[in-house]
Write an enzyme that holds these catalytic residues in place. Structure first.
Site, short mmCIF file in Angstrom:
data_model
loop_
_atom_site.label_atom_id
_atom_site.label_comp_id
_atom_site.label_asym_id
_atom_site.label_seq_id
_atom_site.Cartn_x
_atom_site.Cartn_y
_atom_site.Cartn_z
N LEU A 55 51.39 53.53 4.47
CA LEU A 55 50.18 54.02 5.09
C LEU A 55 49.01 53.29 4.45
O LEU A 55 49.02 53.07 3.24
CB LEU A 55 50.00 55.54 4.87
N ASP A 56 48.02 52.93 5.25
CA ASP A 56 46.82 52.32 4.69
C ASP A 56 46.23 53.24 3.63
O ASP A 56 46.36 54.46 3.70
CB ASP A 56 45.76 52.09 5.77
N ARG A 57 45.56 52.64 2.66
CA ARG A 57 44.96 53.42 1.57
C ARG A 57 44.06 54.54 2.09
O ARG A 57 44.08 55.66 1.59
CB ARG A 57 44.17 52.49 0.65
N MET A 58 43.24 54.25 3.11
CA MET A 58 42.29 55.24 3.59
C MET A 58 42.87 56.16 4.66
O MET A 58 42.14 56.96 5.26
CB MET A 58 41.04 54.54 4.12
N THR A 59 44.16 56.06 4.91
CA THR A 59 44.83 56.96 5.85
C THR A 59 45.69 57.94 5.07
O THR A 59 46.59 57.54 4.32
CB THR A 59 45.72 56.17 6.83
#
Length: 235
Positions: A55-59
């Site tokens: 998962l993306d860091r900001m997700t």
């Protein structure tokens, strides 16, 4: 539970083969050059884990780690294949604009390593096919503009796929300045559920976690409370 406000991944299921967690928004899924605490390292405190997706860091949202090599092979294959409508990941996204009908995105994407972004191109330009489907759940107003809460299902797994495709189709995710959002807010993207066939039993299992109710999700707090009434993580 408010995954985006926790300081460590919240374990929602564990057995001898899999570990399912809710990754907080802003935490890397795996070790990265920043050296920030990451979900894999923190969750592995109780033993070895194998990453099978990202998962993306900001997700924030639901992730699964394998606890054995055999489980890792099974889960990696399933989560990369997108072969049917049952297994895979589903997300909630708050996007700019009023969306009233379901839609499908079919594009070709490339990863621009220099900019750290994905871009829509033609197949002739070397793009990889990217497909997703999105369904509107509710609409509201946020910072004076219309926003829509979407349920998004990935049919392929490409770098920044949801962020890039929704923006390319006129509905950037709120808070995603990299892909065209003009609203300064946390990225309004959350991995709400994850379904896979258990590597030991073959049974289809689904794990869910409630989306946050702050930031751009706040106007939908009442809707989300009803959506998650009685949620227990696994179904």
């Amino acid at each position: 539970m408010k995954p985006g406000n926790t300081l460590s991944p919240n374990v929602i299921y564990r057995d001898k083969s899999v570990l399912v967690v809710v990754k907080p928004q802003g935490m890397p899924a795996q070790p990265d050059p920043t050296g920030a605490p990451d979900a894999l390292t923190l969750a592995a405190a109780g033993g070895a884990l194998y990453p099978v997706h990202r998962l993306d860091r900001m997700t924030g949202g639901v992730m699964v780690f394998a606890r054995t090599r055999a489980a890792a092979a099974s889960l990696s294959r399933q989560l990369a294949a997108h072969e049917d409508g049952e297994t895979g990941k589903r997300y909630l996204a708050v996007v700019s604009g009023m969306v009233t009908e379901p839609f499908i995105c079919r594009d070709f994407l490339i990863r621009d390593a220099r900019l750290g972004m994905a871009r829509v191109v033609t197949s002739a330009a070397g793009g990889k096919e990217a497909r997703l489907s999105a369904s509107p759940l509710a609409t509201a107003s946020f910072f004076g503009g219309d926003v829509s809460l979407l349920s998004v299902r990935l049919e392929t797994g490409r770098f920044h796929q949801i962020r890039c495709q929704l923006s390319a189709h006129g509905h950037p995710i709120v808070g995603d300045g990299k892909y065209g959002s003009r609203v300064r807010a946390p990225l309004a993207l959350f991995a709400e559920s994850l379904s896979f066939c258990h590597p030991d039993t073959g049974a289809l299992v689904t794990f869910r976690a409630p989306a946050p109710t702050d930031g751009a999700f706040a106007p939908f707090a009442e809707f989300l409370a009803a959506r998650y009434k009685g949620i227990d993580g696994e179904s």
